[in-house]
Write a protein that holds these residues in place. Sequence first.
Motif, PDB file in Angstrom:
ATOM      1  N   TRP A 125       0.819  -1.210   0.000  1.00  0.00           N
ATOM      2  CA  TRP A 125       0.000   0.000   0.000  1.00  0.00           C
ATOM      3  C   TRP A 125       0.855   1.262   0.000  1.00  0.00           C
ATOM      4  N   ALA A 126       1.998   1.216   0.632  1.00  0.00           N
ATOM      5  CA  ALA A 126       2.890   2.382   0.649  1.00  0.00           C
ATOM      6  C   ALA A 126       3.353   2.724  -0.759  1.00  0.00           C
ATOM      7  N   ILE A 127       3.611   1.702  -1.580  1.00  0.00           N
ATOM      8  CA  ILE A 127       4.019   1.952  -2.969  1.00  0.00           C
ATOM      9  C   ILE A 127       2.851   2.491  -3.770  1.00  0.00           C
ATOM     10  N   ILE A 128       1.658   1.941  -3.552  1.00  0.00           N
ATOM     11  CA  ILE A 128       0.469   2.401  -4.269  1.00  0.00           C
ATOM     12  C   ILE A 128       0.195   3.873  -3.980  1.00  0.00           C
ATOM     13  N   CYS A 129       0.470   4.315  -2.756  1.00  0.00           N
ATOM     14  CA  CYS A 129       0.207   5.707  -2.374  1.00  0.00           C
ATOM     15  C   CYS A 129       1.301   6.671  -2.833  1.00  0.00           C
ATOM     16  N   SER A 130       2.373   6.156  -3.396  1.00  0.00           N
ATOM     17  CA  SER A 130       3.431   7.035  -3.903  1.00  0.00           C
ATOM     18  C   SER A 130       2.996   7.619  -5.242  1.00  0.00           C
ATOM     19  N   PRO A 131       3.619   8.728  -5.686  1.00  0.00           N
ATOM     20  CA  PRO A 131       3.233   9.359  -6.951  1.00  0.00           C
ATOM     21  C   PRO A 131       3.397   8.428  -8.147  1.00  0.00           C
TER      22      PRO A 131
END
Length: 290
Positions: free
Chosen positions: A23-29
């Motif tokens: 999820w942290a990667i998904i929330c990145s630009p």
Amino acid sequence: EKIQRDFLWGGIKDEFKFHLVKWAIICSPIKEGGLGIRNLRTFNQALLGKWLWRYHQEREALWRTVIALKHGESWGGWCSNAVSGPHGVGLWKHIRRGWDTYAALTCFKVGNGSKVKFWHDLWCGDRALKDVYPQVYSLARRKEASIADLIISSNGSSQWNLTFHRDAQDWEMDDLSAFFDFVYSTSVSGEGEDKICWRPSKKGVFTARSFYHSLNLHNSVPFPWKSIWKTKAPLKAAFFVWTASLGNILTIDNLRKRGIIAINWCYMCKKSGESVDHLLLHCEIAMSLW
């Protein structure tokens, strides 16, 4: 966030689906390999930061007066004291916990200097003077003094009245000279009110958007986002390519990492273990398809 994650990978159905990307990667630009989805916890922290900004901007507001009387104020009146009691309304306690993160993104515009600490606050350069010149700071006699305590203004000019525990040694003169050159290069009017400026914004005014971006910084790694999202391919195909480029499609090696028992070989060529690189690039059958 759980609802968002489940919808992204499983849609509106109730059946189980693997969550392929963190999820942290998904929330990145998008430019950094993510999908640009807002992290709700971080966004909530950014929205609550607005109240920290309003606290030192609306000094006559009733709500601020009530909080200041209940919890007391930190030096300079920029924020209330930390709230540590087990009783009372928890909302401001939660907001106040974000002060250190918020304050790290601010600097001071000096007026009369009565509410800005000379050594500790960020008013001259990009770091506090005690961090830029630790040797000079160790010699200073008044380490907690405000700018107003150390400056003498007369006839439109200002001079610094700093005192030290002892005379500087020969090897300390270069640091001391550089320190005074640096301080005197910053003009201080000595008049008006001290103000906090918001560094992430060009205008110096707080915005939740700039706070969110500051909290959500990632290491900028080159990612071929245009080759994925700027093509005329169907969205499902682009989404698959994005997942594959991160190495997270459900190949045998990824399934085994998730605890699924499976033979680690390619079901197409029957020769090698099935990884993302093998399945899409090195497999003989896949190469003939491409």
